[in-house]
Design a protein around this motif. Structure first.
Motif, short mmCIF file in Angstrom:
data_model
loop_
_atom_site.label_atom_id
_atom_site.label_comp_id
_atom_site.label_asym_id
_atom_site.label_seq_id
_atom_site.Cartn_x
_atom_site.Cartn_y
_atom_site.Cartn_z
N UNK A 87 9.54 -24.52 -3.56
CA UNK A 87 8.71 -23.68 -4.43
C UNK A 87 9.58 -23.05 -5.50
N UNK A 88 8.97 -22.78 -6.66
CA UNK A 88 9.66 -22.17 -7.78
C UNK A 88 8.85 -20.97 -8.26
N UNK A 89 9.51 -19.84 -8.38
CA UNK A 89 8.87 -18.65 -8.94
C UNK A 89 8.97 -18.77 -10.45
N UNK A 90 7.81 -18.80 -11.12
CA UNK A 90 7.77 -18.92 -12.58
C UNK A 90 7.79 -17.55 -13.25
N UNK A 91 7.11 -16.56 -12.64
CA UNK A 91 7.09 -15.20 -13.17
C UNK A 91 6.60 -14.25 -12.09
N UNK A 92 6.93 -12.96 -12.27
CA UNK A 92 6.49 -11.92 -11.34
C UNK A 92 6.07 -10.71 -12.16
N UNK A 93 4.86 -10.22 -11.90
CA UNK A 93 4.39 -8.98 -12.52
C UNK A 93 4.14 -7.97 -11.41
N UNK A 94 4.56 -6.74 -11.62
CA UNK A 94 4.29 -5.66 -10.68
C UNK A 94 3.31 -4.70 -11.34
N UNK A 121 3.65 -2.22 -14.26
CA UNK A 121 4.88 -1.45 -14.06
C UNK A 121 6.07 -2.24 -14.60
N UNK A 122 6.09 -3.54 -14.31
CA UNK A 122 7.18 -4.39 -14.80
C UNK A 122 6.72 -5.84 -14.81
N UNK A 123 7.48 -6.64 -15.56
CA UNK A 123 7.20 -8.08 -15.61
C UNK A 123 8.51 -8.82 -15.80
N UNK A 124 8.61 -9.96 -15.13
CA UNK A 124 9.80 -10.81 -15.23
C UNK A 124 9.30 -12.24 -15.42
N UNK A 125 9.52 -12.78 -16.61
CA UNK A 125 9.05 -14.13 -16.93
C UNK A 125 10.15 -15.17 -16.83
N UNK A 126 11.25 -14.84 -16.17
CA UNK A 126 12.35 -15.78 -15.97
C UNK A 126 12.06 -16.66 -14.76
N UNK A 127 12.04 -17.95 -14.99
CA UNK A 127 11.81 -18.90 -13.91
C UNK A 127 13.05 -18.97 -13.02
N UNK A 128 12.83 -19.03 -11.72
CA UNK A 128 13.94 -19.12 -10.76
C UNK A 128 14.20 -20.59 -10.39
N UNK A 129 15.30 -20.80 -9.70
CA UNK A 129 15.61 -22.14 -9.17
C UNK A 129 14.65 -22.47 -8.04
N UNK A 130 14.34 -23.75 -7.85
CA UNK A 130 13.51 -24.14 -6.70
C UNK A 130 14.18 -23.75 -5.38
N UNK A 131 13.35 -23.28 -4.44
CA UNK A 131 13.86 -22.89 -3.12
C UNK A 131 13.10 -23.66 -2.05
N UNK A 158 0.82 -1.21 0.00
CA UNK A 158 0.00 0.00 0.00
C UNK A 158 0.86 1.26 0.00
N UNK A 159 1.92 1.27 0.79
CA UNK A 159 2.72 2.49 0.95
C UNK A 159 3.39 2.97 -0.34
N UNK A 160 3.62 2.05 -1.30
CA UNK A 160 4.23 2.44 -2.57
C UNK A 160 3.27 2.24 -3.75
N UNK A 161 1.99 1.96 -3.45
CA UNK A 161 0.95 1.80 -4.46
C UNK A 161 1.29 0.72 -5.49
N UNK A 162 1.75 -0.45 -5.00
CA UNK A 162 2.10 -1.54 -5.89
C UNK A 162 1.52 -2.86 -5.41
N UNK A 163 1.30 -3.74 -6.38
CA UNK A 163 0.96 -5.12 -6.06
C UNK A 163 1.74 -6.03 -6.99
N UNK A 164 2.27 -7.09 -6.42
CA UNK A 164 3.03 -8.07 -7.20
C UNK A 164 2.20 -9.34 -7.32
N UNK A 165 2.18 -9.87 -8.51
CA UNK A 165 1.51 -11.15 -8.76
C UNK A 165 2.59 -12.14 -9.13
N UNK A 166 2.82 -13.10 -8.26
CA UNK A 166 3.88 -14.08 -8.46
C UNK A 166 3.26 -15.43 -8.77
N UNK A 167 3.61 -15.97 -9.94
CA UNK A 167 3.15 -17.29 -10.36
C UNK A 167 4.11 -18.31 -9.74
#
Length: 127
Positions: free
Chosen positions: A81-88, A97-107, A62-71
């Motif tokens: 868990x593995x992050x497949x993509x993140x959209x802000x 605002x931005x999108x990152x479709x690079x899949x990360x390593x499992x954590x 809320x404080x920076x007026x953003x929401x992230x949607x993480x697949x």
């Protein structure tokens, strides 16, 4: 502190339930930390097999007026868990605002972590 938490939940509910975009979502509150709220979208939960699922995690800042949607892809049998993509998005008008479709390593995650709470809520009721 309780007053701030109530205000955060109240404002979040007004914005979410008043928005056309979010009216189609079934967001389940998981936790909040300060000005940040964590939700998962029950409509995006897909059971891949007996030990794995996918879901969208929504982080509202809320404080920076953003929401992230993480697949996310979650292997709850192995506690990974593995992050497949993140959209802000802009929280107020939902513009990207931005999108990152690079899949990360499992954590790994533990049962007592935020990810552990999310998995428990998805698997055992969600509310």
């Amino acid at each position: 502190m309780a007053k701030k938490f109530f205000q955060f939940c109240f404002i979040t509910a007004i914005i979410f339930f008043g928005s056309n975009l979010c009216s189609a979502e079934d967001l389940i509150f998981v936790d909040s930390r300060g000005e940040i709220g964590y939700y998962f979208d029950r409509d995006t939960v897909q059971i891949k097999n007996a030990g794995a699922l996918s879901v969208n995690l929504i982080v509202i800042k809320i404080d920076v007026n953003e929401m992230e949607i993480t697949d996310l892809e979650i292997n709850h049998a192995e506690k990974l868990y593995t992050i497949k993509s993140v959209k802000t998005l802009s929280y107020s008008d939902r513009t990207e605002i931005s999108a990152d479709y690079n899949s990360r390593r499992p954590r790994p995650y533990s049962d007592k972590s935020l990810m552990g709470e999310i998995v428990t809520m998805i698997l055992y009721g969600g509310e």
